[in-house]
Structures are given as structure tokens and as C-alpha cells.
Design an enzyme around this catalytic site. Sequence first.
Site, PDB file in Angstrom:
ATOM      1  N   ASP A  92      -2.455  -0.637   5.771  1.00  0.00           N
ATOM      2  CA  ASP A  92      -2.832  -0.173   7.093  1.00  0.00           C
ATOM      3  C   ASP A  92      -4.325   0.078   7.204  1.00  0.00           C
ATOM      4  O   ASP A  92      -4.874   0.032   8.284  1.00  0.00           O
ATOM      5  CB  ASP A  92      -2.056   1.099   7.455  1.00  0.00           C
ATOM      6  CG  ASP A  92      -2.268   2.200   6.426  1.00  0.00           C
ATOM      7  OD1 ASP A  92      -2.806   1.894   5.348  1.00  0.00           O
ATOM      8  OD2 ASP A  92      -1.902   3.347   6.699  1.00  0.00           O
ATOM      9  N   ASP A 119      -7.574  -2.341   3.060  1.00  0.00           N
ATOM     10  CA  ASP A 119      -6.544  -3.322   2.719  1.00  0.00           C
ATOM     11  C   ASP A 119      -6.829  -4.687   3.328  1.00  0.00           C
ATOM     12  O   ASP A 119      -6.198  -5.672   2.958  1.00  0.00           O
ATOM     13  CB  ASP A 119      -5.174  -2.863   3.247  1.00  0.00           C
ATOM     14  CG  ASP A 119      -4.745  -1.553   2.642  1.00  0.00           C
ATOM     15  OD1 ASP A 119      -4.959  -1.394   1.437  1.00  0.00           O
ATOM     16  OD2 ASP A 119      -4.224  -0.704   3.370  1.00  0.00           O
ATOM     17  N   ASP A 156       0.858  -1.159   0.000  1.00  0.00           N
ATOM     18  CA  ASP A 156       0.000   0.000   0.000  1.00  0.00           C
ATOM     19  C   ASP A 156       0.904   1.220   0.000  1.00  0.00           C
ATOM     20  O   ASP A 156       2.066   1.143   0.397  1.00  0.00           O
ATOM     21  CB  ASP A 156      -0.854  -0.052   1.277  1.00  0.00           C
ATOM     22  CG  ASP A 156      -1.838   1.083   1.310  1.00  0.00           C
ATOM     23  OD1 ASP A 156      -2.347   1.434   0.237  1.00  0.00           O
ATOM     24  OD2 ASP A 156      -2.089   1.606   2.402  1.00  0.00           O
TER      25      ASP A 156
END
Lengths: 363, 1038
Positions: free
Chosen positions: B731, B735, B390
Site C-alpha cells: 500500500d 512498495d 506487505d
Amino acid sequence: MRRQLRSRRAPASPYAYRYRLDDQDEVNQNYLADEEEEAEEEARVMVVPNLEEEEEEEEEEEEEEIEEKEKEEEKGQGQPAGNAWWQRWQIVSEYLWDPEKRMSLARTGQSWSLILVIYFFFYASLAAVITLCMYTLFLTISPYMPTFTERVKPPGVMIRPFAHSLNFNFNVSEPDTWQHYVISLNGFLQGYNDSLQEEMNVDCPPGQYFIQDGDEDEDKKACQFKRSFLKNCSGLEDPTFGYSTGQPCILLKMNRIVGFRPELGDPVKVSCKVQRGDENDIRSINYYPESASFDLRYYPYYGKLTHVNYTSPLVAMHFTDVVKNQAVPVQCQLKGKGIINDVINDRFVGNWQSGSEDKQAKK
Amino acid sequence: MAKKTLEIYSVELSGMKDIEQTDKGNGKEKYRGLKNCFEPKKNHRKEELTKELDLDDHKLSIKELEKKYGTNIITGLSSAQAAELLARNGPNALTPPKETPEIIKFFKQMVGGFSILLWIGAILCWIAYGIQYSMNTSSSLDNVYLGCVLALVIILTGIFAYYQEAKSTNIMATFNKMIPQQALVIRDSEKKTIPAEQLVVGDIVEIRGGDQIPADIRLLSVQGCKVDNSSLTGESEPQPRSSEFTHDSPLETKNIGFYSTTCLEGTATGMVINTGDRTIIGQIASLASGVGNEKTPIAIEIQHFVHIVAGVAVSIGILFFITAVSLKYQVLDSIIFLIGIIVANVPEGLLATVTVTLSLTAKRMAKKNCLVKNLEAVETLGSTSIICSDKTGTLTQNRMTVAHLWFDNQIFIADTSEDNSNQVFDQSSGTWASLSKIITLCNRAEFRPGQENVPIMKRVVAGDASETALLKFSEVILGDVMEIRKRNHKVAEIPFNSTNKFQLSIHKTDDPNDKRFLMVMKGAPERILEKCSTIMVNGQEQPLDKNTAEAFHTAYMELGGQGERVLGFCHLYLPADEFPETYTFDVDTMNFPTSNFCFVGLLSMIDPPRSTVPDAVTKCRSAGIKVIMVTGDHPITAKAIAKSVGIISANSETVEDIAKRLHIAVEQVNKRDAKAAVVTGMELKDMSPEQLDELLTNYPEIVFARTSPQQKLIIVEGCQMQNAVVAVTGDGVNDSPALKKADIGIAMGITGSDAAKNAADMILLDDNFASIVTGVEEGRLIFDNLKKTIAYTLTKNIAELCPFLIYITVGLPLPIGTITILFIDLGTDIIPSIALAYEKAESDIMNRKPRHKKKDRLVNEQLAMYSYLHIGLMQAVGAFVVYFTVYAQEGFKPSALINIRVEWENSNVNDLEDSYGQQWTWYQRKYLEWMGYTAFFVGIMVQQIADLIIRKTRRNSIFQQGLFRNKVIWVGIASQIIIALILSYGLGSVTALSFTMLRPQYWFVAVPFAILIWVYDEVRKLFIRLYPGSWWDKNMYY
């Protein structure tokens, strides 16, 4: 239905083209400072209807795609179980023998022969190592005298006749029940026949060790132990060893141990008693030889290799008047210096316990 | 920019509008590789999502809402109503992911791995006793005891494994305990503070800056409220909220606040419309729980290894069972042989050892801030071949920071590292003095009080992200900003609004001689430029001509092109005669000029990458790991960050870059020329799985931007389809499905949301991407060391097995007892095999490719062959030599032992002759047999020391590795010797254990074999080093 009207869209051309447009968009937006959302909203409202259309299109496309895939799946699942097993079998058989590459178990013939050769040499040298080790081992141990004897001491005792079990159970009137004892004893005593003993062995003086000094590898003489020493239990007068009359003979012998001497010149004596229960169940035992002991002249033993004709001394116990139709547990002990007869785990060391001596005499 | 989000979410979610489409979606996902067995759950999930789409509360007027939920926005719900609703709908909390009940976990440990084989062994023992008992009621209980011992071993190792597992899970428990959240709610016309859990639909709640939004709420009245939706959408910018309905999609409209997002500033009142699992976050969380947990690679490897060993055990067992039966052994005896073979073949202690090894590494990693939730995940990172990272919060710091400045026709670079300490650009220019003044004054953000001792970059600020960045920037360079603001008293201010697109304030100057007012302004650069007639260069005002405007545009384009947010700054000194000191400014009538400003400079901000990331990415690259960025953010920002951290390397181009450089259309570019690709969620949506596959194979450097949670899932699956072991870092809540789907999900410990932490296998406590590199290193090391441990443990299996085979075929007295074998497996060998986990790497493990999931197995043919057929056989030979020595010295020469078995074991034969004519009672023989066990045991133990030493390395010489570098190995060796001494001399009198005292010289009989093993292995390694790639290397390197 809508799908029919619409020709299938060309597969989405890759990222590039569209991305560029987006890119531009993004750049512009990024130029704008902070919170621009309000203004964007107008644009957004305009965008929305288009988007929805596009969505529909895409959904349809997806539908088509999915249907195709479902078909594929169906095809695949046509014979699912069978296929899987067949494929597995194919893999296995190809592993076992791959005709294309001429390989078996993923190795070619050449590879196989190489590996076999290597392993052959490896194991050959390993075998050589074992041989070498064993050879060294035999170099270090004497063939005449065991290196250690502490495990076989104190001597154990064993009885004859021995027929798989230590329980004597027979019926006087039925010879079948005791015949095997007689055969066993007869066989055992063949080696003690007087003629044989006189021919092979020497008659050495009783009451003292028969010590033969000299080289280790010299043949040793053995003392005579004649069958006739056993008197009534020798089977000479009564070939049934008393079994036919309900007065069975049992021979006791002490296990041979190389170099073993009953200590301090006292011969080892045998004494039997009822282990549990009424002392009087045995009533009387006759021992032959009458001393009920293993004479000192039979010791020491010099080992199988040199002391070829050694015959173990025996003590015969003649149970002349044992209680019938009842189990009589009998324990015979060796008594003498250096004899341990109370080893808990081993009932054959220094003493012998018969589970029961049971005679049935139906007469 | 929100436009993209709109497309993605509306598509993904509205895709389930009707049942037909739901089914399609289902089919598609099935195709994508989701396991069919999760289907029921998935359907459930779909239903939830469908339900969510009925949500039209944002379209309703307040009156309609009141009616719908039976509430009143002034008085709120009554307590009775609330209680009833609470009882009906349940508390407002996410259902925690379903935990496997502890008892099931426990029983899983009892039947997993080798336990099944051992259970079979134990049951066979009892069956054997049953047969014995039926034939002879007074038969010995030996077999019952052995069965019990085996059962005990299984249970103990099971308990041990369970305990280790539980210990590592417990670390997590602390994360799950959240501080109970409070909510300010209007009930019975009163404002009350209640735990957020008790909120029900229809409650009226008030939210202030800093609060977490306690449920999905429809905003009723809003004062300057902004929310941080980054955990939901990945956008790092604060999103403004209002009470108006602005968009059809509930995710896009501004009048809805989402559960668990944070209100950054302002206040708002809202009505609760969804609680608990029915909230958007709740639905994503349940999407995550619907994704099956993949088996970890090490679990697969261990399973593979168990299969191999069990296969060997069962096939040898059955082979010899048949042999024994055909050799006219009794079935009972054959069963006992079978038990012996099973026990000898199964490395009882190994799985416990593996667990310990893994937890040791887990501990080591926890020290380096990698918290491992799932023990097996320790190794997974080592075999990772693709990392899907990410962007926000993982690669970047997740805060806006000033990156560039443009003044005096020059672009200056600002320090964007975490502490921002040294701003080295040229600050001598007069333009900078003016610019810095504007930055300081035209800013409403303020530090929260009481943070004097906190480093500037860590202080909490009231204000939006851009202003915060500017405030911190100026605080770092100029010092006490608040003091400067005080000195330059603010007389009037126009806050930023989206129609003006600028912010303006008027100040008295801090120069007592200068009575002029200073008007400062910042805003969208082109808007600011419009208002300017002059530009400041080197502290001098110059008229704004075409050239300077050009320069401005170039700079603006350049900064904007790097994905940075650009602000323009200008000022104007109001003439003192027109605007005397007493002049009252009226911001409504604008009684002051708003044009002919003097343009001072531009300033651009970005959420900068963490300083450790580029290095970590390079290391991952050299370790053969592909790093893919998957973000919800804009492609342009994503690409810029990807470039700055090295995910797209400096010299690689995308198709678009090439097109731009060559001035040709994108379609004309040969796609093979491009190494990098930036793909948006929209493009991804149009791709077939084949195209995705192609994309993933052809481009080494990929950035996915504007992706939805579902698409992240698709990307991860796409990677997994290529047999890659995929790590996902993230985080946000968005996700979490991907984290769960990944082979190893890595969540951020500080910024990570609870949903992400729950779904992850590993947590980076310091949020540092670089910790992943440590994890990879540890993971690879543990894989290598496990190989060594297993090789070490497997070796002696042959030495334990051979006695049984020879016992059956040749009829020797049994050389080693089953209990003795257990003492090796669970006694002397345990600590040494753990000690191998401390072994250092043989070479730079970070310079080799990640292992291939299907090809580089933990236990491969070479390892098994070498352990079983080389070292194992040598050990067996050595141990047999010790055994024969003992027997020969006691009187039984090897030749006398052949086929002695039946008489030897007959307890009624008490005058068995040995080679010297001595006669042995049964018990004397038994004792000798135990001595033989002990001798064989000592023989194996001594050679296992050599085995331990040779297993330190697989390729290097022991002397290269250092014989004494790993001290634990020596602890292991010492433990082996001490345990053996205790067993022989301490417990030699306990008959049940069948150990005896042994003459000291017998301990040294196997030493030459130990040395032989060492020498042999050194030779093997030497040839491997001398002839890499040769036949020898291929067949002898494990």
C-alpha cells in the site's frame, strides 16, 4: 586500494547469527513503552561510526563481487550473437533428434509408432465413415434423373464456334484469323453427320414431344438432327461456313436439361438483333432451319445414362451482310413459354450476347 | 527500533555517493536481471538520487537556510520570488507516469497478434488485383473487395480491443483525480492558503494535525508534532518530529517532514526544501517508473498461441503456394490460394473474444472488490506461485489494538478483530475495575466530535496510536469514556515525555463519599514497576514480592516476545488528610508522591492481522501458492504477525527457534530442519544472488523484515528468477517499485497511496487480502476457460482450411469462400466462444498447484493436435458430406467434380456438362457454388454446436458438468443458428455475400457428424478418467 589491504571477508554467514542479535535488540526495544526515541538517540550516535565502517567494508565487497560478475558477463558476451544462435540450433536439433534418449520430436520410436497406429486407425475409421456416407448418398439419388433441376433452369444458350472468347474478329483475306472457327465448327458438327444420325437415331415426327414412357433405366431413342438441316451453314456446300466470304455462320444451341419441355407445345424460337447501336448494322440474318426454332421432337431429354445418342438441336444464324470494320454487338434471344431471357446476372440464360461481332474484310 | 531503518536507508541511498559506486550499483542491478534497455532511465534515476544526497538542509541552521533559499522565516518569500521560482522549478506535483499516447495504443491493436497476417492477406488481395488489372483492365473487383473486407475486419477488431482496453483503464481515471491539496504558506508577510502545487522552495508553510505535508520541508519550529511515515518506510508507529538536527541521514533526522506523509498531531512550521519530483517520494516514484513492466503471463501465452497459429498458417500457405506453382497454376491463382489459406487459418474473432472474456472476468472481479487495471492481469493472479505481501495495512489492520491484558497473574486475550465487538475476558475481578479506570483516565486521546453514530472502531481520534487503541478499547467495554472522565475531574497531569517514560494524572473520584484524589499512571512497564511497592491481585493490594515480580517479568517477556507493545499501569489513592480537596498540585515541583504506587496490570497492543487473512493464507497454501511477507517493520513484529496469520505455520520453526529449543548455537543447527526463515534487510544486503536463490528455494515460509524499497525489488526479482509468477501486495509508496516489477502488483484501495495504486495492476477495493483468493480462483478459471475457447475456435480452422487444400489439389469447385469463412469466424462463432467464459470449474481449482509458467501452456501440443487432427478433421469430413450432397442432388456427382476447376471457373464456358448430361451456364454454376458455400457453412455451424458442447469440459463428462448449468452456452447455440438462418434466408439474395437459400433438409445432413463428435469426445474423456496417467491421458488431455 583499500581493498588490497583488506582480505576478503568470509561470505556473509547466513541470517542466523546476526539475526539473533538483532532479535534481542528488537525485543528490548519493544519492551519499552511508546515514544522512546529520545533515549535511543544516544545509542544511535554511538552506532553510527561503526556502521559507516561496516558500510565501507560492504561496499568494497560489493565492488569485488561486481567486478567478478562483470568478468563473467564479459565471458558470456564473448560471442554473444553466435552463441545464442548456436544454442538455439542445438535446442532445435536436439528436439528433432535426441541421440541420448533416442527421441525425435520429443517422442521415442515406440511412442511414434503408437501414435501413428492410433492415427491410422482413427483416419481409417473416418474414411470408412465417409465411404458409408457417400454410399448412402448414392442410394438416395437416382442415376437417371437429377434430384433437383431448379438451378439449371431456365436453360442457357451457347454458341459454336467457341474459341475462348465471344468476340468474332477476323480478316477475310487472312485465313489464319478465321481458320480456327472453321475447324471448331467442323469438329462440332461431326456428330451431326447425316450418315451417323441416320444410323444411330430415329426420324421422329416433328411438331410434338418425343415422349418415351417405360422404365427409367431403359435406353431411350434419340431424334435425328442432321447436319444438312443447317443448309448453308452445314459446311457441306461451303466448307468455310461463310467465313471466307465475310458471311459467318454461328450456331446456337440450347443447354440440355433433363426433363425440360418447352411449355404448351410451342417450340422455342431464336431471334437476333443488334444489342446497342444501329439496327441496320446486321442488315440480314438467315436462320437454318428456317423456322429458327428448336423443334419439339427433341424434347424431353432423358439424361446421359439412357439417352446416349441424344443430339442437341441447333439453330444456325447466317450473317450474310453484316457491317464491316466495326464492332456490332449482337443479342440473340430465345422466345417461348417458360423461357426467361432477362436474367440480369446471367447473360447466357435465355439469350446470348456477343460482345462484338467484328469482321474485317480488307479487299 | 529506528536504528535498523537508518542502516538500510543510509546504505541504499549513500551507496550512490560517488559516480564510481553508481556504476557499480548499476552493474549489480543489471546482474539482478533488470532489462538493459532501461539503462538510460536508470542512469537518470541515479543522478536524481545522487542529487538528493547533497541534501544537507537538515544540518544547516535557520540563518544558513534563509541565506541559501533567499527567504525569511518571518515574512516568507515575496510573491514575485515565488512566481519566479515556480516558473523555474515547475509546480510542486509528481509527474504522472508516462502514459503511452492513445494513438499508439490504438495502432498497437492494429498490428498486434493476427492482424499482421491479415494485413498480409489484404495486401496480397490488392496485389492479386494489380496483377489481374495489368493483364486485363476489365477484371472483376472481387479481390479488392476481399482486401477491403479483411482490412475492415482488422480495423474493427482493433477498435473493439482498444475500446475494451480503454474501458477498463477508465475505471482507474477516477483514482487519479486527487482532491487539490491546500497549503498554508507565509508570503509577503501574510498567511495565505494556496494550492499545494504552487509551493516553491523557500516557502514557509504551517502544518497542523491531520494535514498532509505538502512538500519536503525542513521543520523550523515544532509543537508536539508527529508524522505517519508508514507509506514511506512501512513503520506503523507515528514518528515524532522536532526542529533539531538529530541525524546525518536526511531520512532519519527529525527535523525534516516528507512530502505526502501525514501530520497526525501537533503543529509545525517549516521551510520547503524540495518540491515535486525532487522530493524523496518523487524519487521513489521515479524508481518505480524506471522499472520495466513485465509482460503478463497471459500475454506471453497468447503470443505463444499466435506464433503457433501463424506458424501453421504461414507454413501451410507457403507449402501450398509452392505446390500450386509446381502444379502449373498461375502465380495469380497461387496468390489467391495463399490468401484463402491465411484467412482460413487465422481465427479472426479470437483475440476479440479473449478480450471480452477477460473483461467479463474483470467485471466479475470488480464486483468482488478486485479492481483490475490491466485486463491481462486478470489471469496473472491465477498463475501466481508466490505472493510477496506487505505487512502493514495489507495483512494487518494498520492500527494499534489492545491484544492482551495481564492482571491477577493471568494473561487475558482481547478481541482484535476488525469490529472488536465482543471482549470476553473475565471482567468480574476488582483488579479489572481499577485497571479500566486507569486506562480511561490516564489518557489524553479524545474522539473527534460528531461521530456518535459511527461504530467505535471507525471513529476518528485525536491522539497517538497507543492512546487511541486504549481509548477505543475502554469505550467498547465501559461505554461513554468522556462521561467517565467528566465525572472523575482531572486536577493535574504530567504528559508523557521520554525522560520520564510515564504519563501521570490526578483525578477527583466519582464517589462523592471518597474525598481522596486518585493518581493514575501508565508507562514503560519496568519504569512503572520501579515506582510500585504493592501489586493488586483480585482487587486486593498485596506487597510486591519477588515472586510477583518474577510473574510480571515472565508476562512482560511473553507479551514482548510476540511483538507487542507493552504498557504498565498503576495507581495510588492519595490520603485525604495530606491532600485535602483544596490541595493544589503543581506538576513542575511535583508536590505529590511519585513512588509506592500500587501496580495494577499490563496491557499489550499490536497492529493485529485482519481477521480474514489467516483463512486466505491457508487457501493460498492449499492452492500451492507460497506466501512471503516482505515488510519494513521489525523482524520480531513481522514474525509474530506471520505466525498469527499462518505465513509461518504453527509447527514450523526458524533456525533460531531450533537453536533456542535445543540450546545450541545457531551455527550448529542443520539448516534443512528449519522450514521458516526470518531475514532482515541487513542480512539480505549481504547475500549474493545465489544465496538468495537458495533461501527462496529451501524455505517454504519466509519473512523479510526491515527491507528497503530497493530490497523489495531484489526479492521480487529473485523470485522471478526461479520462474515463479510473483504477485506483490502493498500500500505504501515504498512498495511501488516492487508492485511495478511484480508480474502482478496488487495495491490496497482504501489505505493504499496513489503511487502504489499507479504502479499496481490490480486494486483491492476493500483492502481485504482474502479478495486475492477470489482473484486466484477467477484467474485459474479464466485460464481453463480460455483453453476451451481457443480449442473451440481452432477446431473449425481445419474445416475451413481443408476446402482450400482439396480445391488446389483435387480441383473441386471451391467448397467455401473467404467471405463465408469470415462469417463463421466473426459471426456464428463469436457468442459461443464467449459463452465458454461462463463455464464453471470442472473440479476444485483451488486445490491444485499453480501452473508452471514454461510447462503448462495455454495452447499445448495436445490441444492443437486434438483440435486440428481429430475434431477439426471430423468437422471437415462432415462439412464435405453436406457439400457433396448438395452438388450430387443438383446434378454433379463427386466423381464429376474432380478436376473440374478450370472449366468450372471459366466464365466463357456456358455449357458445362454435369453427371446427367445437363449443361450449366457459368452463372448457374456460380450460384451452385454459393449454395455449396452455404452448405459447407451450415455443415461447419452444425458441428460447431457439438464442438461447443464438448468443450464445456476437458476431463469430466458433459453430463457430470450439467448440460444446462451454463445457460449462456445455449444463448450461444441459439445465436449460431439464428445468425446462420439470417445469412441463408435473409441475406441469401445479396450476391456479394455469396450466401444462398438452402433446402431445409441440408441443415440436418451434418447432424450425425455432430453426434459422432460428441460421442467421440465423451469416449476420449471416459478413457482419460478411467486411466489417469496413461498414454491416452498424456496425449489426449489438453
